[in-house]
Motif scaffolding. Structure first.
Motif, PDB file in Angstrom:
ATOM      1  N   ILE A 104     -14.972  32.171  -7.428  1.00 45.23           N
ATOM      2  CA  ILE A 104     -14.296  33.436  -7.700  1.00 45.23           C
ATOM      3  C   ILE A 104     -14.997  34.132  -8.863  1.00 45.23           C
ATOM      4  CG2 ILE A 104     -12.074  34.505  -8.292  1.00 45.23           C
ATOM      5  CD1 ILE A 104     -11.991  32.718  -5.741  1.00 45.23           C
ATOM      6  N   GLU A 105     -15.128  35.437  -8.762  1.00 46.23           N
ATOM      7  CA  GLU A 105     -15.632  36.222  -9.882  1.00 46.23           C
ATOM      8  C   GLU A 105     -14.774  37.481  -9.989  1.00 46.23           C
ATOM      9  OE1 GLU A 105     -19.834  37.919 -11.645  1.00 46.23           O
ATOM     10  OE2 GLU A 105     -19.846  36.546  -9.937  1.00 46.23           O
ATOM     11  N   ILE A 106     -14.187  37.684 -11.166  1.00 42.79           N
ATOM     12  CA  ILE A 106     -13.284  38.818 -11.375  1.00 42.79           C
ATOM     13  C   ILE A 106     -13.251  39.157 -12.866  1.00 42.79           C
ATOM     14  CG2 ILE A 106     -11.315  37.252 -11.480  1.00 42.79           C
ATOM     15  CD1 ILE A 106      -9.531  39.510 -10.463  1.00 42.79           C
ATOM     16  N   GLU A 107     -13.138  40.434 -13.145  1.00 41.62           N
ATOM     17  CA  GLU A 107     -12.945  40.903 -14.523  1.00 41.62           C
ATOM     18  C   GLU A 107     -11.606  41.626 -14.569  1.00 41.62           C
ATOM     19  OE1 GLU A 107     -14.795  40.075 -17.035  1.00 41.62           O
ATOM     20  OE2 GLU A 107     -16.301  39.116 -15.767  1.00 41.62           O
ATOM     21  N   HIS A 108     -10.716  41.157 -15.427  1.00 45.86           N
ATOM     22  CA  HIS A 108      -9.395  41.759 -15.557  1.00 45.86           C
ATOM     23  C   HIS A 108      -8.777  41.233 -16.839  1.00 45.86           C
ATOM     24  CE1 HIS A 108      -5.165  42.707 -14.684  1.00 45.86           C
ATOM     25  NE2 HIS A 108      -5.650  43.610 -13.845  1.00 45.86           N
ATOM     26  N   GLU A 109      -7.889  41.979 -17.445  1.00 45.06           N
ATOM     27  CA  GLU A 109      -7.286  41.523 -18.706  1.00 45.06           C
ATOM     28  C   GLU A 109      -6.401  40.295 -18.528  1.00 45.06           C
ATOM     29  OE1 GLU A 109      -3.471  44.440 -19.196  1.00 45.06           O
ATOM     30  OE2 GLU A 109      -5.446  45.319 -19.559  1.00 45.06           O
ATOM     31  N   ASN A 110      -5.839  40.096 -17.336  1.00 45.64           N
ATOM     32  CA  ASN A 110      -4.983  38.937 -17.047  1.00 45.64           C
ATOM     33  C   ASN A 110      -5.675  37.990 -16.074  1.00 45.64           C
ATOM     34  OD1 ASN A 110      -2.858  39.976 -18.627  1.00 45.64           O
ATOM     35  ND2 ASN A 110      -2.161  41.229 -16.910  1.00 45.64           N
ATOM     36  N   VAL A 111      -6.963  37.787 -16.258  1.00 44.70           N
ATOM     37  CA  VAL A 111      -7.764  37.076 -15.269  1.00 44.70           C
ATOM     38  C   VAL A 111      -7.265  35.659 -14.992  1.00 44.70           C
ATOM     39  CG1 VAL A 111      -9.514  36.246 -16.894  1.00 44.70           C
ATOM     40  CG2 VAL A 111     -10.125  36.639 -14.519  1.00 44.70           C
ATOM     41  N   LYS A 112      -6.905  34.897 -16.006  1.00 45.26           N
ATOM     42  CA  LYS A 112      -6.461  33.520 -15.760  1.00 45.26           C
ATOM     43  C   LYS A 112      -5.153  33.480 -14.977  1.00 45.26           C
ATOM     44  CE  LYS A 112      -9.094  31.021 -19.156  1.00 45.26           C
ATOM     45  NZ  LYS A 112      -9.119  30.001 -20.181  1.00 45.26           N
ATOM     46  N   ASP A 113      -4.259  34.399 -15.256  1.00 47.71           N
ATOM     47  CA  ASP A 113      -3.001  34.478 -14.512  1.00 47.71           C
ATOM     48  C   ASP A 113      -3.261  34.846 -13.052  1.00 47.71           C
ATOM     49  OD1 ASP A 113      -0.105  34.455 -14.297  1.00 47.71           O
ATOM     50  OD2 ASP A 113      -0.246  36.643 -14.156  1.00 47.71           O
ATOM     51  N   ILE A 114      -4.160  35.774 -12.828  1.00 52.34           N
ATOM     52  CA  ILE A 114      -4.485  36.187 -11.459  1.00 52.34           C
ATOM     53  C   ILE A 114      -5.120  35.038 -10.680  1.00 52.34           C
ATOM     54  CG2 ILE A 114      -6.007  37.686 -10.096  1.00 52.34           C
ATOM     55  CD1 ILE A 114      -5.452  39.866 -12.241  1.00 52.34           C
ATOM     56  N   ILE A 115      -6.067  34.340 -11.302  1.00 49.86           N
ATOM     57  CA  ILE A 115      -6.724  33.221 -10.626  1.00 49.86           C
ATOM     58  C   ILE A 115      -5.716  32.108 -10.339  1.00 49.86           C
ATOM     59  CG2 ILE A 115      -8.439  31.383 -10.908  1.00 49.86           C
ATOM     60  CD1 ILE A 115     -10.202  33.486 -12.317  1.00 49.86           C
ATOM     61  N   GLU A 116      -4.831  31.827 -11.274  1.00 52.35           N
ATOM     62  CA  GLU A 116      -3.786  30.817 -11.062  1.00 52.35           C
ATOM     63  C   GLU A 116      -2.902  31.188  -9.871  1.00 52.35           C
ATOM     64  OE1 GLU A 116      -1.393  27.544 -11.374  1.00 52.35           O
ATOM     65  OE2 GLU A 116      -3.162  27.858 -12.619  1.00 52.35           O
ATOM     66  N   GLN A 117      -2.483  32.439  -9.808  1.00 50.33           N
ATOM     67  CA  GLN A 117      -1.643  32.882  -8.690  1.00 50.33           C
ATOM     68  C   GLN A 117      -2.417  32.846  -7.371  1.00 50.33           C
ATOM     69  OE1 GLN A 117       0.972  36.270  -9.155  1.00 50.33           O
ATOM     70  NE2 GLN A 117       0.750  36.122 -11.382  1.00 50.33           N
ATOM     71  N   LEU A 118      -3.693  33.232  -7.411  1.00 46.46           N
ATOM     72  CA  LEU A 118      -4.531  33.169  -6.210  1.00 46.46           C
ATOM     73  C   LEU A 118      -4.573  31.732  -5.685  1.00 46.46           C
ATOM     74  CD1 LEU A 118      -6.637  34.492  -4.263  1.00 46.46           C
ATOM     75  CD2 LEU A 118      -8.371  33.860  -5.961  1.00 46.46           C
ATOM     76  N   ALA A 119      -4.813  30.788  -6.583  1.00 40.45           N
ATOM     77  CA  ALA A 119      -4.899  29.377  -6.190  1.00 40.45           C
ATOM     78  C   ALA A 119      -3.575  28.852  -5.655  1.00 40.45           C
ATOM     79  CB  ALA A 119      -5.361  28.531  -7.375  1.00 40.45           C
ATOM     80  N   SER A 120      -2.477  29.172  -6.344  1.00 43.53           N
ATOM     81  CA  SER A 120      -1.184  28.593  -5.975  1.00 43.53           C
ATOM     82  C   SER A 120      -0.493  29.291  -4.811  1.00 43.53           C
ATOM     83  CB  SER A 120      -0.254  28.568  -7.183  1.00 43.53           C
ATOM     84  OG  SER A 120       0.105  29.875  -7.573  1.00 43.53           O
ATOM     85  N   LYS A 121      -0.686  30.581  -4.677  1.00 38.91           N
ATOM     86  CA  LYS A 121       0.052  31.348  -3.655  1.00 38.91           C
ATOM     87  C   LYS A 121      -0.735  31.624  -2.380  1.00 38.91           C
ATOM     88  CE  LYS A 121       3.482  32.366  -6.579  1.00 38.91           C
ATOM     89  NZ  LYS A 121       4.353  31.260  -6.842  1.00 38.91           N
ATOM     90  N   ILE A 122      -2.065  31.688  -2.493  1.00 32.59           N
ATOM     91  CA  ILE A 122      -2.864  32.111  -1.338  1.00 32.59           C
ATOM     92  C   ILE A 122      -3.810  31.010  -0.838  1.00 32.59           C
ATOM     93  CG2 ILE A 122      -4.623  33.754  -0.530  1.00 32.59           C
ATOM     94  CD1 ILE A 122      -3.300  35.821  -2.415  1.00 32.59           C
ATOM     95  N   LEU A 123      -4.524  30.361  -1.746  1.00 29.12           N
ATOM     96  CA  LEU A 123      -5.566  29.422  -1.335  1.00 29.12           C
ATOM     97  C   LEU A 123      -5.057  28.019  -1.044  1.00 29.12           C
ATOM     98  CD1 LEU A 123      -8.435  30.489  -3.763  1.00 29.12           C
ATOM     99  CD2 LEU A 123      -7.990  31.262  -1.422  1.00 29.12           C
ATOM    100  N   SER A 124      -3.850  27.674  -1.506  1.00 31.33           N
ATOM    101  CA  SER A 124      -3.328  26.333  -1.277  1.00 31.33           C
ATOM    102  C   SER A 124      -1.893  26.386  -0.772  1.00 31.33           C
ATOM    103  CB  SER A 124      -3.388  25.515  -2.572  1.00 31.33           C
ATOM    104  OG  SER A 124      -2.486  26.037  -3.528  1.00 31.33           O
ATOM    105  N   ASN A 125      -1.499  25.297  -0.143  1.00 32.48           N
ATOM    106  CA  ASN A 125      -0.126  25.117   0.315  1.00 32.48           C
ATOM    107  C   ASN A 125       0.504  24.083  -0.614  1.00 32.48           C
ATOM    108  OD1 ASN A 125       2.204  24.127   1.540  1.00 32.48           O
ATOM    109  ND2 ASN A 125       1.394  24.343   3.610  1.00 32.48           N
ATOM    110  N   GLU A 126       1.373  24.518  -1.503  1.00 32.64           N
ATOM    111  CA  GLU A 126       1.912  23.634  -2.547  1.00 32.64           C
ATOM    112  C   GLU A 126       2.636  22.405  -2.006  1.00 32.64           C
ATOM    113  OE1 GLU A 126       6.215  25.752  -3.500  1.00 32.64           O
ATOM    114  OE2 GLU A 126       4.521  26.160  -4.797  1.00 32.64           O
ATOM    115  N   ILE A 127       3.063  22.428  -0.764  1.00 33.34           N
ATOM    116  CA  ILE A 127       3.777  21.290  -0.183  1.00 33.34           C
ATOM    117  C   ILE A 127       2.822  20.141   0.111  1.00 33.34           C
ATOM    118  CG2 ILE A 127       5.132  20.502   1.815  1.00 33.34           C
ATOM    119  CD1 ILE A 127       6.243  23.413   1.937  1.00 33.34           C
TER     120      ILE A 127
END
Length: 80
Positions: A44-67
């Motif tokens: 992933i490559e992204i520039e944003h003021e809340n970058v770590k929060d966005i990457i965390e949400q991307l990983a937990s909500k979109i890229l993985s199935n928490e179950i």
């Protein structure tokens, strides 16, 4: 910022792809692999003021199935 996200099955969750690879590898090399797990790898490559929060949400909500999956985020330093 650059980050790598690795997603793999949780411990105890069936991994049919990993099991199939293990069976082929055992036969091919003539040795017994204890475990082979399959997974997903994202760069992933992204520039944003809340970058770590966005990457965390991307990983937990979109890229993985928490179950059934766990994920790991590896952030690259800005010097890289």
């Amino acid at each position: 910022m650059k980050a790598t996200i690795i997603v793999k099955p949780k411990k105890g969750v069936s991994d049919p792809q990993g099991n199939a690879i293990k069976k082929v590898a055992n036969n091919y090399f003539g040795v017994e692999f204890s475990e082979i797990k399959s997974g997903k790898y994202f760069e992933i490559e992204i520039e944003h003021e809340n970058v770590k929060d966005i990457i965390e949400q991307l990983a937990s909500k979109i890229l993985s199935n928490e179950i059934i999956e766990d994920y790991e985020i590896i952030y690259e330093s800005r010097d890289s």
